[in-house]
Write an enzyme that holds these catalytic residues in place. Structure first.
Site, PDB file in Angstrom:
ATOM      1  N   ARG A 176      19.855  20.836  18.456  1.00 13.17           N
ATOM      2  CA  ARG A 176      19.782  19.983  17.258  1.00 13.17           C
ATOM      3  C   ARG A 176      19.912  20.808  15.962  1.00 13.17           C
ATOM      4  NH1 ARG A 176      19.575  17.299  21.066  1.00 13.17           N
ATOM      5  NH2 ARG A 176      18.492  15.314  21.348  1.00 13.17           N
TER       6      ARG A 176
ATOM      7  N   CYS B 128      14.081  10.514  18.085  1.00  9.29           N
ATOM      8  CA  CYS B 128      12.975  11.359  18.526  1.00  9.29           C
ATOM      9  C   CYS B 128      12.428  12.138  17.334  1.00  9.29           C
ATOM     10  CB  CYS B 128      13.445  12.328  19.612  1.00  9.29           C
ATOM     11  SG  CYS B 128      13.624  11.523  21.202  1.00  9.29           S
TER      12      CYS B 128
ATOM     13  N   GLU C 167      11.583  17.377  14.920  1.00  6.80           N
ATOM     14  CA  GLU C 167      13.032  17.320  15.103  1.00  6.80           C
ATOM     15  C   GLU C 167      13.654  16.652  13.876  1.00  6.80           C
ATOM     16  OE1 GLU C 167      16.134  15.290  15.793  1.00  6.80           O
ATOM     17  OE2 GLU C 167      15.755  14.907  17.924  1.00  6.80           O
TER      18      GLU C 167
HETATM   19  N1  EPU Z   1       8.797  10.126  29.304  1.00  7.04           N
HETATM   20  C1  EPU Z   1       7.576   9.561  29.442  1.00  7.04           C
HETATM   21  N2  EPU Z   1       7.080   8.763  28.442  1.00  7.04           N
HETATM   22  C2  EPU Z   1       7.784   8.497  27.331  1.00  7.04           C
HETATM   23  C3  EPU Z   1       9.061   9.089  27.167  1.00  7.04           C
HETATM   24  C4  EPU Z   1       9.554   9.889  28.172  1.00  7.04           C
HETATM   25  O1  EPU Z   1       6.896   9.782  30.444  1.00  7.04           O
HETATM   26  O2  EPU Z   1       7.282   7.770  26.481  1.00  7.04           O
HETATM   27  C5  EPU Z   1       9.353  10.948  30.388  1.00  7.04           C
HETATM   28  C6  EPU Z   1      10.524  10.261  31.053  1.00  7.04           C
HETATM   29  O3  EPU Z   1      10.110   9.376  32.039  1.00  7.04           O
HETATM   30  C7  EPU Z   1      11.312  11.430  31.608  1.00  7.04           C
HETATM   31  C8  EPU Z   1      11.049  12.544  30.596  1.00  7.04           C
HETATM   32  O4  EPU Z   1       9.881  12.153  29.876  1.00  7.04           O
HETATM   33  O5  EPU Z   1      10.794  11.839  32.841  1.00  7.04           O
HETATM   34  C9  EPU Z   1      12.201  12.748  29.658  1.00  7.04           C
HETATM   35  O6  EPU Z   1      12.422  11.546  28.918  1.00  7.04           O
HETATM   36  P1  EPU Z   1      13.875  11.088  28.421  1.00  7.04           P
HETATM   37  O7  EPU Z   1      14.793  11.067  29.561  1.00  7.04           O
HETATM   38  O8  EPU Z   1      13.688   9.852  27.644  1.00  7.04           O
HETATM   39  O9  EPU Z   1      14.372  12.250  27.526  1.00  7.04           O
HETATM   40  P2  EPU Z   1      13.686  12.998  26.307  1.00  7.04           P
HETATM   41  O10 EPU Z   1      13.654  14.433  26.668  1.00  7.04           O
HETATM   42  O11 EPU Z   1      12.430  12.364  25.888  1.00  7.04           O
HETATM   43  C10 EPU Z   1      15.929  13.544  25.101  1.00  7.04           C
HETATM   44  C11 EPU Z   1      16.305  13.615  23.659  1.00  7.04           C
HETATM   45  C12 EPU Z   1      16.762  12.253  23.158  1.00  7.04           C
HETATM   46  C13 EPU Z   1      17.897  11.752  24.024  1.00  7.04           C
HETATM   47  C14 EPU Z   1      17.396  11.662  25.461  1.00  7.04           C
HETATM   48  C15 EPU Z   1      18.422  11.142  26.445  1.00  7.04           C
HETATM   49  C16 EPU Z   1      14.968  15.257  22.436  1.00  7.04           C
HETATM   50  C17 EPU Z   1      13.775  15.466  21.603  1.00  7.04           C
HETATM   51  N3  EPU Z   1      15.166  14.016  22.878  1.00  7.04           N
HETATM   52  O12 EPU Z   1      14.757  12.737  25.172  1.00  7.04           O
HETATM   53  O13 EPU Z   1      17.241  12.435  21.832  1.00  7.04           O
HETATM   54  O14 EPU Z   1      18.333  10.483  23.580  1.00  7.04           O
HETATM   55  O15 EPU Z   1      16.980  12.986  25.888  1.00  7.04           O
HETATM   56  O16 EPU Z   1      19.547  11.936  26.459  1.00  7.04           O
HETATM   57  O17 EPU Z   1      15.735  16.183  22.687  1.00  7.04           O
HETATM   58  C18 EPU Z   1      16.921  12.263  19.474  1.00  7.04           C
HETATM   59  O18 EPU Z   1      17.394  13.387  19.388  1.00  7.04           O
HETATM   60  O19 EPU Z   1      16.575  11.623  18.454  1.00  7.04           O
HETATM   61  C19 EPU Z   1      16.756  11.660  20.797  1.00  7.04           C
HETATM   62  C20 EPU Z   1      16.202  10.472  20.958  1.00  7.04           C
END
Ligand code: EPU
Length: 290
Positions: free
Chosen positions: A168, A216, A286
């Protein structure tokens, strides 16, 4: 001030309608130039007045404080910095173009690559400056060249390899991106649309896409998900004033309609404290705070 500039520059411009959070105070000085020459004039004016410069895209990753921004906010409107040109399997696109719109356009023309970014709002310039992306990929591998203007008014062209990208982040955060050459790949339109639909459905299931937010809020710490840590801290649904931790994805803070920047900042503070207490992890922002 020369007459042309006085039409472009506004004082005490409210910014809330320019951001996806929909909160915050005014820009001390705000400029919406519509040509490169006007942009140069605006930057020159900012230098002359010794103003700090802030580049505003579609405002989908920033939190503007309630007192507003002290300095010059430069906004490239998408009604002017909006040229999209196809050259074979490449696209040359001006930075004001909306990323979601560009993803659609590329798919309509049978050009693949950008569909990994489905669900990400913002302008193309913002997406490149922040290296937008997620689990399916980032914009970095598609960027073949970037034209920018430095805050000193000088134009620059960077080819692939001259720009460094991180999680990012990019080395272009202190200049204004004007145009991006994207290297896409010719692909079957139906296949691209199918991939887009799959990613959209997954995101819609796990993220509050239609609420007012800035995506995020925190970066994922090495090897784990910030959302999962906040969720496991029991914070989903927690509120401060009109701001709430999303019940769908804990790394999103939602403006439920009446939030102020102070509410969101207090919630951010509370989340960081709680996650640090429970897991010993200090979450890093972020989103950008202005
Ligand atoms: N999870 C939870 N509870 C929650 C959210 C997530 O338990 O409330 C768990 C999910 O079940 C999963 C893990 O955490 O096992 C990862 O969650 P997710 O797949 O939603 O991905 P993330 O790492 O939370 C990242 C990016 C997002 C992007 C998604 C999908 C960051 C900070 N976030 O989220 O980016 O959309 O992957 O590709 O890198 C953004 O940059 O604004 C953003 C939303």
């Amino acid at each position: 001030m020369v007459e042309a500039l006085s039409r472009i520059i506004r004082y005490k411009q409210p910014l809330r309608s320019y951001t996806s959070f929909g909160v915050g105070g005014p820009a001390e000085v705000f400029a919406e130039p519509i040509t490169r020459a006007e942009l140069q004039g605006v930057l020159d004016f900012g230098k002359g007045q010794d103003l700090d410069i802030f580049t505003l895209g579609r405002g989908s990753n920033i939190l503007v404080g309630d007192k507003g921004v002290s300095g010059l906010v430069v906004h490239l409107p998408d009604k002017s910095f909006n040229r999209v040109e196809r050259r074979g399997s490449e696209m040359v696109v001006e930075a004001g173009v909306s990323l979601p719109l560009l993803i659609q356009k590329a798919a309509d023309q049978g050009l693949g690559g950008l569909e990994v970014l489905v669900g990400i709002p913002g302008s193309l310039g913002g997406a490149v400056a922040m290296n937008a992306g997620g689990r399916y990929g980032t914009i970095e591998p598609l960027v073949k060249g970037v034209t920018t203007i430095g805050y000193d008014g000088e134009f620059h062209y960077y080819k692939r390899g001259d720009v460094s990208f991180g999680y990012r982040s990019s080395s272009l955060s202190d200049e204004i991106i004007l145009e991006v050459e994207l290297e896409l790949s010719k692909d079957d339109k139906a296949d691209i649309r199918k991939r887009m639909e799959g990613i959209h459905q997954e995101k819609n299931r796990t993220q509050p896409l239609s609420s007012r937010s800035a995506g995020c809020v925190f970066k994922n710490p090495e090897g784990c998900s910030a959302g999962a840590l906040i969720d496991r801290s029991g914070l989903k649904g927690t509120q401060v004033g009109g701001a709430a931790v999303s019940t769908k994805h804990a790394n999103f803070i939602i403006n439920r309609g009446s939030a102020t920047a102070a509410h969101i900042l207090e919630l951010i503070h509370n989340i960081r404290e709680e996650v640090k207490k429970r897991f010993g992890v200090l979450l890093e922002l972020e989103i950008k705070i202005w």
